[in-house]
Motif scaffolding. Sequence first.
Motif, PDB file in Angstrom:
ATOM      1  N   PHE A 283      50.457  68.077  34.370  1.00 55.77           N
ATOM      2  CA  PHE A 283      51.401  69.488  34.518  1.00 55.77           C
ATOM      3  C   PHE A 283      52.541  68.993  35.018  1.00 55.77           C
ATOM      4  N   SER A 284      53.519  69.987  34.759  1.00 57.04           N
ATOM      5  CA  SER A 284      55.120  69.609  35.298  1.00 57.04           C
ATOM      6  C   SER A 284      55.391  70.709  36.707  1.00 57.04           C
ATOM      7  N   THR A 285      56.597  69.749  37.261  1.00 61.87           N
ATOM      8  CA  THR A 285      57.328  71.124  38.387  1.00 61.87           C
ATOM      9  C   THR A 285      58.697  71.860  37.870  1.00 61.87           C
ATOM     10  N   VAL A 286      58.911  73.480  38.050  1.00 62.76           N
ATOM     11  CA  VAL A 286      59.972  73.762  37.607  1.00 62.76           C
ATOM     12  C   VAL A 286      60.710  73.228  38.773  1.00 62.76           C
ATOM     13  N   ARG A 287      61.989  72.171  38.302  1.00 58.44           N
ATOM     14  CA  ARG A 287      63.099  71.927  39.349  1.00 58.44           C
ATOM     15  C   ARG A 287      64.153  73.268  39.877  1.00 58.44           C
ATOM     16  N   ASN A 288      64.457  74.481  38.710  1.00 61.55           N
ATOM     17  CA  ASN A 288      65.400  75.809  38.886  1.00 61.55           C
ATOM     18  C   ASN A 288      64.612  76.429  40.610  1.00 61.55           C
TER      19      ASN A 288
ATOM     20  N   ILE B 215      53.847  75.768  38.869  1.00 62.26           N
ATOM     21  CA  ILE B 215      53.396  74.478  38.402  1.00 62.26           C
ATOM     22  C   ILE B 215      53.159  75.109  36.596  1.00 62.26           C
ATOM     23  N   CYS B 216      53.399  73.577  36.105  1.00 61.25           N
ATOM     24  CA  CYS B 216      53.260  74.273  34.136  1.00 61.25           C
ATOM     25  C   CYS B 216      52.571  73.758  33.154  1.00 61.25           C
ATOM     26  N   GLU B 217      51.362  74.100  32.952  1.00 65.89           N
ATOM     27  CA  GLU B 217      51.045  73.397  31.685  1.00 65.89           C
ATOM     28  C   GLU B 217      52.176  72.591  30.590  1.00 65.89           C
ATOM     29  N   GLY B 218      52.894  73.277  30.068  1.00 61.40           N
ATOM     30  CA  GLY B 218      53.996  72.542  29.515  1.00 61.40           C
ATOM     31  C   GLY B 218      55.763  72.178  29.893  1.00 61.40           C
ATOM     32  N   SER B 219      55.898  72.582  28.782  1.00 65.65           N
ATOM     33  CA  SER B 219      57.444  71.982  29.557  1.00 65.65           C
ATOM     34  C   SER B 219      58.037  73.301  30.945  1.00 65.65           C
ATOM     35  N   ALA B 220      58.841  72.849  31.631  1.00 61.63           N
ATOM     36  CA  ALA B 220      59.508  72.646  33.164  1.00 61.63           C
ATOM     37  C   ALA B 220      60.545  74.193  33.293  1.00 61.63           C
ATOM     38  N   LYS B 221      61.058  73.741  31.824  1.00 60.31           N
ATOM     39  CA  LYS B 221      62.168  74.323  31.852  1.00 60.31           C
ATOM     40  C   LYS B 221      61.559  75.830  31.218  1.00 60.31           C
ATOM     41  N   CYS B 222      62.600  77.093  32.357  1.00 63.79           N
ATOM     42  CA  CYS B 222      62.007  78.190  32.364  1.00 63.79           C
ATOM     43  C   CYS B 222      63.325  78.907  32.123  1.00 63.79           C
ATOM     44  N   LEU B 223      63.215  80.443  32.069  1.00 67.73           N
ATOM     45  CA  LEU B 223      64.124  81.379  32.238  1.00 67.73           C
ATOM     46  C   LEU B 223      63.676  82.417  32.460  1.00 67.73           C
ATOM     47  N   LYS B 224      64.774  83.385  32.908  1.00 65.92           N
ATOM     48  CA  LYS B 224      64.493  84.437  33.718  1.00 65.92           C
ATOM     49  C   LYS B 224      64.547  85.801  32.958  1.00 65.92           C
ATOM     50  N   TRP B 225      63.979  86.996  32.824  1.00 65.55           N
ATOM     51  CA  TRP B 225      63.847  87.804  32.380  1.00 65.55           C
ATOM     52  C   TRP B 225      64.958  89.000  32.377  1.00 65.55           C
ATOM     53  N   PRO B 226      64.986  90.002  31.419  1.00 65.22           N
ATOM     54  CA  PRO B 226      66.241  90.715  31.840  1.00 65.22           C
ATOM     55  C   PRO B 226      65.902  91.387  33.305  1.00 65.22           C
ATOM     56  N   ASP B 227      65.131  91.428  33.846  1.00 64.16           N
ATOM     57  CA  ASP B 227      65.049  92.262  35.301  1.00 64.16           C
ATOM     58  C   ASP B 227      65.338  90.758  36.459  1.00 64.16           C
TER      59      ASP B 227
ATOM     60  N   THR C   5      61.448  88.165  36.910  1.00 64.27           N
ATOM     61  CA  THR C   5      60.386  87.318  36.214  1.00 64.27           C
ATOM     62  C   THR C   5      61.066  85.869  35.812  1.00 64.27           C
ATOM     63  N   ALA C   6      59.889  85.016  36.124  1.00 61.47           N
ATOM     64  CA  ALA C   6      60.817  83.878  35.017  1.00 61.47           C
ATOM     65  C   ALA C   6      59.458  83.090  34.512  1.00 61.47           C
ATOM     66  N   THR C   7      59.286  82.649  33.509  1.00 63.45           N
ATOM     67  CA  THR C   7      58.706  82.446  32.342  1.00 63.45           C
ATOM     68  C   THR C   7      59.257  81.185  31.806  1.00 63.45           C
ATOM     69  N   THR C   8      58.235  79.847  31.409  1.00 64.17           N
ATOM     70  CA  THR C   8      58.629  78.652  30.574  1.00 64.17           C
ATOM     71  C   THR C   8      58.711  78.872  28.797  1.00 64.17           C
ATOM     72  N   ILE C   9      59.972  78.066  28.663  1.00 63.92           N
ATOM     73  CA  ILE C   9      59.941  78.496  27.229  1.00 63.92           C
ATOM     74  C   ILE C   9      59.245  78.137  26.321  1.00 63.92           C
ATOM     75  N   ASP C  10      58.328  77.297  26.750  1.00 63.97           N
ATOM     76  CA  ASP C  10      57.757  77.451  25.534  1.00 63.97           C
ATOM     77  C   ASP C  10      55.812  78.557  25.651  1.00 63.97           C
ATOM     78  N   GLY C  11      56.395  79.140  26.953  1.00 66.55           N
ATOM     79  CA  GLY C  11      55.374  80.623  26.735  1.00 66.55           C
ATOM     80  C   GLY C  11      53.527  79.464  27.602  1.00 66.55           C
ATOM     81  N   LYS C  12      53.851  78.795  28.131  1.00 68.61           N
ATOM     82  CA  LYS C  12      52.461  77.951  27.961  1.00 68.61           C
ATOM     83  C   LYS C  12      52.210  78.636  29.772  1.00 68.61           C
ATOM     84  N   ARG C  13      51.071  78.698  29.877  1.00 69.02           N
ATOM     85  CA  ARG C  13      51.143  79.234  31.123  1.00 69.02           C
ATOM     86  C   ARG C  13      51.207  78.199  32.865  1.00 69.02           C
TER      87      ARG C  13
END
Length: 139
Positions: free
Chosen positions: A9-14, A54-66, A69-77
């Motif tokens: 897994f990976s860890t978001v650093r943001n 903690i992410c299944e795929g990429s640790a790179k994330c983006l914030k939604w317009p709200d 809410t944050a999600t990973t750029i690859d959409g994995k869990r």
Amino acid sequence: EDHVVENGFSTVRNFCGHGIGSVFHTNPNIYHYRNTEPNGKMDAGHTFTIEPMICEGSAKCLKWPDEWTATTIDGKRSAQFEHTLLITPDGVEALTGKLDTSPIQFWEKESTVHKGIWLGTSAAAKEREADLNKQLLEM
């Protein structure tokens, strides 16, 4: 981070944990990955959070317009949790730990890392944890 990466897994650093005092989000920043930041020394009475994502795929994330809410750029869990911890003279206690009436979750029951609930490393926390685990794991 060692446990996370070793298991694929990976860890978001943001995002990071933080100190809690008269201001809710305060120093020090608590990073969820290896780093060489000179954050000083924690002493008895200091309170802080850990809240890794903690992410299944990429640790790179983006914030939604709200802007919350944050999600990973690859959409994995991914999964995020938070604990608030208090440094004591002989260890640490989870202020967000379980109550006597809290149900045990399947991941606490089936964990190969730590069977049952975890309440900290201080003598008082370990004693309470042992009592609760005896009660909860026998159910």
